[in-house]
Design a protein around this motif. Structure first.
Motif, mmCIF file in Angstrom:
data_model
loop_
_atom_site.group_PDB
_atom_site.id
_atom_site.type_symbol
_atom_site.label_atom_id
_atom_site.label_comp_id
_atom_site.label_asym_id
_atom_site.label_seq_id
_atom_site.Cartn_x
_atom_site.Cartn_y
_atom_site.Cartn_z
ATOM 1 N N UNK A 122 0.804 -1.220 0.000
ATOM 2 C CA UNK A 122 0.000 0.000 0.000
ATOM 3 C C UNK A 122 0.837 1.270 0.000
ATOM 4 N N UNK A 123 1.910 1.291 0.804
ATOM 5 C CA UNK A 123 2.751 2.489 0.825
ATOM 6 C C UNK A 123 3.350 2.781 -0.538
ATOM 7 N N UNK A 124 3.815 1.756 -1.211
ATOM 8 C CA UNK A 124 4.388 1.913 -2.553
ATOM 9 C C UNK A 124 3.328 2.381 -3.556
ATOM 10 N N UNK A 125 2.132 1.815 -3.484
ATOM 11 C CA UNK A 125 1.072 2.189 -4.418
ATOM 12 C C UNK A 125 0.575 3.606 -4.164
ATOM 13 N N UNK A 126 0.517 4.008 -2.896
ATOM 14 C CA UNK A 126 0.119 5.389 -2.584
ATOM 15 C C UNK A 126 1.182 6.360 -3.079
ATOM 16 N N UNK A 127 2.441 6.039 -2.827
ATOM 17 C CA UNK A 127 3.529 6.908 -3.266
ATOM 18 C C UNK A 127 3.530 7.063 -4.780
ATOM 19 N N UNK A 128 3.153 5.991 -5.496
ATOM 20 C CA UNK A 128 3.136 6.021 -6.965
ATOM 21 C C UNK A 128 1.856 6.632 -7.516
ATOM 22 N N UNK A 180 -3.608 -1.960 8.307
ATOM 23 C CA UNK A 180 -3.023 -2.513 7.085
ATOM 24 C C UNK A 180 -3.580 -1.837 5.840
ATOM 25 N N UNK A 181 -4.830 -1.377 5.910
ATOM 26 C CA UNK A 181 -5.469 -0.717 4.778
ATOM 27 C C UNK A 181 -5.235 0.789 4.789
ATOM 28 N N UNK A 182 -4.376 1.260 5.684
ATOM 29 C CA UNK A 182 -4.104 2.691 5.826
ATOM 30 C C UNK A 182 -2.637 2.980 5.554
ATOM 31 N N UNK A 183 -2.373 4.202 5.131
ATOM 32 C CA UNK A 183 -1.006 4.696 4.948
ATOM 33 C C UNK A 183 -0.964 6.107 5.521
ATOM 34 N N UNK A 184 -0.037 6.358 6.440
ATOM 35 C CA UNK A 184 0.066 7.676 7.043
ATOM 36 C C UNK A 184 -1.195 8.113 7.759
ATOM 37 N N UNK A 185 -1.939 7.153 8.324
ATOM 38 C CA UNK A 185 -3.161 7.483 9.043
ATOM 39 C C UNK A 185 -4.380 7.673 8.160
ATOM 40 N N UNK A 186 -4.217 7.554 6.841
ATOM 41 C CA UNK A 186 -5.329 7.712 5.902
ATOM 42 C C UNK A 186 -5.770 6.337 5.407
ATOM 43 N N UNK A 194 8.473 -1.489 1.729
ATOM 44 C CA UNK A 194 8.207 -2.678 2.534
ATOM 45 C C UNK A 194 8.477 -3.980 1.795
ATOM 46 N N UNK A 195 8.120 -4.061 0.513
ATOM 47 C CA UNK A 195 8.320 -5.323 -0.209
ATOM 48 C C UNK A 195 9.801 -5.673 -0.316
ATOM 49 N N UNK A 196 10.619 -4.695 -0.671
ATOM 50 C CA UNK A 196 12.045 -4.984 -0.778
ATOM 51 C C UNK A 196 12.655 -5.251 0.598
ATOM 52 N N UNK A 197 12.192 -4.523 1.606
ATOM 53 C CA UNK A 197 12.685 -4.761 2.967
ATOM 54 C C UNK A 197 12.379 -6.191 3.397
ATOM 55 N N UNK A 198 11.207 -6.678 3.064
ATOM 56 C CA UNK A 198 10.837 -8.043 3.416
ATOM 57 C C UNK A 198 11.722 -9.051 2.688
#
Length: 445
Positions: free
Chosen positions: A108-114, A139-145, A405-409
């Protein structure tokens, strides 16, 4: 149900170069049927429910919607899970993204950033926050949104073979890490040549669910976390992280674990006494093991100390709306209907109701983050082995979903495997993970 092999994080340019042009051309160019006045809007939903029971389970409510709604129709498209993130990114870069997306929440973080995901409107965000477990909402949120409706949610617990424990003189599943180790050593067996006959505790390099998933579940149980709260560094090199790496290292060195063994096959063959895994596996084991399934038990994750606070890992998916979609209001209305409107549940107690999405997931052997729905539905499909996963919704911790997150994992998995196979010591594995993951997550912002 749960992701086993996941796509690494790549740049949009790399995605576009790596995939065939046919994929770029196969997007959702037409969202409004023929475009003639009065034609219904046609929304496209892209998921990984490409075959089998999941494909059929999703198509049921979609057909129901289409039969009862004239103005807005929904069409499903699917790709294999291993291609899902790539497909999201490529189609978005080509201006052909689907209206409704079903991503793994880790992304989600990657998709929001993109710029792929649209924030949920306030009234939808409020419904989501009200109706789902805290871990599912996070899990369905990014940055509180909030960015979407949680769908499949997987929590982690301890699977164990009752027969193997009983044969070793052990009455029940371990409650603490000390008991876990003792049980693992007593149930492990090797032949005279040193070949593993039974793993006391199943560690396996076969996929993310066993390599990373169970390590993070144990880390959460120890009160630790993988990524810092601000998402800009790793927190694995902590007392909790060291305790988990030490535990797994001892189990391998002392012969209770054999990471080269495929734990999915070995457990159902009675060659693994205990393993940490997610709830999706229950339905699979029930189908594959037949009468031997009676030997399978599930218990909450053991804690470092008996009086510790319960915690485990949760992973999941969500349904969200494309930021570039032409009909966001229609898309959100379909998602509300699918995920919040309650309908009668067949075989449930009189008056039992649940959402269509929860019914869909349970029919496929999975769970959602709606505990009220799960109690209703599992009452009609009583398998005691699902209860610990339902209970864990209240105390599970979601995977971090920061942009990297994906690459970190993937980096964490590589270092865990190096630890298990003797290529790195505990100190080396912690240091290398910290250095590599810090570099990855810090540059992703």
């Amino acid at each position: 149900m749960t992701p086993a092999r996941r796509t690494s994080r790549l740049s949009r340019r790399h995605f576009a170069l790596a995939l065939p042009s046919a994929l770029l051309a196969s997007g959702c160019a037409s969202h409004q049927g023929t475009g003639r006045p009065g034609d219904p809007i046609v929304l496209t939903l892209l998921s990984h429910y490409a075959s089998g029971v999941l494909k059929e389970a999703l198509q049921g409510p979609v057909d129901e919607w289409n039969a009862s709604h004239d103005r807005v129709k929904v069409r499903t498209k699917a790709v294999e899970f291993t291609d899902l993130l790539t497909t999201f990114m490529v189609r978005q870069a080509a201006g052909q993204g689907a209206d409704i997306l079903h991503p793994y929440c880790l992304w989600n973080g990657q998709l929001v950033q993109a710029g792929v995901l649209r924030p949920a409107p306030r009234e939808h965000a409020e419904e989501i926050t009200r109706g789902y477990s805290e871990a599912a909402v996070d899990a369905a949120s990014v940055g509180g949104q909030v960015y979407g409706y949680p769908t499949e949610v997987q929590t982690y617990a301890l699977y164990y073979n009752k027969r193997l424990l009983r044969e070793a003189g052990i009455d029940g599943p371990p409650r603490t890490w000390r008991e876990l180790e003792e049980t693992a050593y007593r149930t492990a067996r090797r032949d005279r040549y040193g070949n593993t006959l039974v793993q006391g505790f199943g560690l396996s390099t076969v996929d993310d669910s066993t390599t990373v998933g169970q390590t993070l579940a144990l880390l959460n149980a120890a009160g630790g976390r993988f990524v810092s709260e601000d998402g800009r560094s790793t927190a694995i090199d902590s007392p909790a992280g060291r305790a988990v790496f030490d535990l797994e290292h001892r189990l391998v060195v002392r012969g209770a674990s054999a990471p080269g063994v495929n734990v999915y096959k070995a457990f159902r063959s009675g060659q693994v006494a205990m393993v940490v895994s997610a709830g999706w596996w229950t339905g699979s084991l029930k189908t594959l093991m037949g009468k031997d399934y009676r030997d399978v038990g599930v218990a909450p994750l053991p804690l470092p100390e008996a009086d510790g606070k319960r915690a485990t890992l949760s992973t999941g998916f969500m349904l969200g709306v494309n930021a570039a979609g032409k009909h966001p209001r229609a898309a959100w209305e379909f998602l509300r209907w699918l995920n919040t409107e309650k309908v009668n549940v067949r075989n449930a107690k009189e008056g039992g109701k649940a959402t269509r999405m929860s019914s869909l997931q349970v029919s496929a052997g999975s769970l959602t983050g709606r505990a009220d729905d799960m109690r209703t539905l599992l009452g009609a499909h009583s398998d005691a082995n699902l209860r610990p996963f339902l209970d864990a919704l209240a105390y599970s911790v979601p995977e971090p979903n920061v942009p990297g997150a994906q690459q970190a994992k993937s980096l964490l998995r590589k270092n865990i495997e190096a630890l298990w196979t003797g290529q790195q010591s505990v100190d080396q594995a912690l240091r290398t993970t910290r250095r590599q993951v810090d570099r990855e997550v810090s540059r992703s912002w």
